[in-house]
Scaffold this active site. Sequence first.
Site, mmCIF file in Angstrom:
data_model
loop_
_atom_site.group_PDB
_atom_site.id
_atom_site.type_symbol
_atom_site.label_atom_id
_atom_site.label_comp_id
_atom_site.label_asym_id
_atom_site.label_seq_id
_atom_site.Cartn_x
_atom_site.Cartn_y
_atom_site.Cartn_z
ATOM 1 N N ARG A 191 0.807 -1.219 0.000
ATOM 2 C CA ARG A 191 0.000 0.000 0.000
ATOM 3 C C ARG A 191 0.843 1.273 0.000
ATOM 4 O O ARG A 191 0.378 2.317 -0.466
ATOM 5 C CB ARG A 191 -0.946 -0.002 1.205
ATOM 6 C CG ARG A 191 -2.052 -1.037 1.086
ATOM 7 C CD ARG A 191 -3.112 -0.810 2.108
ATOM 8 N NE ARG A 191 -4.205 -1.772 1.974
ATOM 9 C CZ ARG A 191 -5.319 -1.735 2.686
ATOM 10 N NH1 ARG A 191 -5.483 -0.769 3.588
ATOM 11 N NH2 ARG A 191 -6.257 -2.638 2.522
ATOM 12 N N ASP A 201 -15.075 10.531 7.780
ATOM 13 C CA ASP A 201 -14.069 9.485 7.623
ATOM 14 C C ASP A 201 -12.693 10.123 7.741
ATOM 15 O O ASP A 201 -12.531 11.318 7.427
ATOM 16 C CB ASP A 201 -14.218 8.778 6.272
ATOM 17 C CG ASP A 201 -13.605 7.379 6.276
ATOM 18 O OD1 ASP A 201 -14.358 6.398 6.352
ATOM 19 O OD2 ASP A 201 -12.363 7.272 6.218
#
Length: 285
Positions: free
Chosen positions: A46, A148
């Site tokens: 990632r 978020d």
Amino acid sequence: MPGGKTATETREFQYSSKDFQRIRRLIHERAGISLSEAKQDMVYSRLTRRLRARGLKRFSDYLDLLRLGDEAEWEAFTNALTTNLTSFFREPHHFPLLAQHFIRQKPGRDFQVWCCGCSSGEEAYSIAMTLAEISASLRPPVSILATDVDTQVLHKAEEGVYPMERVERLGPERVRRFFLRGTGIQAGQARIRPEVRSLVTFRPCNLLTSGWPSSRAFDAIFCRNVMIYFDRATQATILRRFGPLLRPDGLLFVGHSESLFHVSDTFRLRGRTVYELARKHDGVV
């Protein structure tokens, strides 16, 4: 294989166990996320795009760069390590309970909902659709705050555009009522109707910081499948902060694998993964 290269030696970037431990500590401090030892390869995959973007070859150099305090890079780092898995009407047993809770409220005021960890918006829009259906109106007296920590998925949520194959699972009536089908180069896509979109406000929010929506009293808080990324102490801190933000009869919805037994002084079980306040709170934090 004797004489062969190890997985570490064949990697594009230099990445050691020490680097991984630094990353675990940084993401825990920054966003409260607890990474297990089994996530070492996932972390590598990632973050490699960030090293490429910054022209670096070693993870240690990238982590040193973060230490210099580049807020844009900190945001990219957090976004890369945040898991976003969601769908429309996920854990569907919660939505009829939300509708019943809405019906019980006194008319004449906005019904306030906070959707934490909203990801790409499906949960927030599912809440909006549920309350629109029970109100028989695309403009019910509802205000939904959706937050978020990942700013990339928030941008997708604000756009409200989804692949048609995912939207069609909602059934033809919901598709007709709540979505606009794309045409031309937008064929195969569907956009949430502006009336439904207007019910939701999207904002970034890190649950570890003080920047919470503390001026509101919510009728319901959805924090589903978020606590599983935190250690027990962090969970307890966050959950206790939710308490004063709920109205006395407010409800907290959590994920199917989450339990609040360790904060029984604040919440008690109301139904299947639905909690209510254990006692009345005065004011908000």
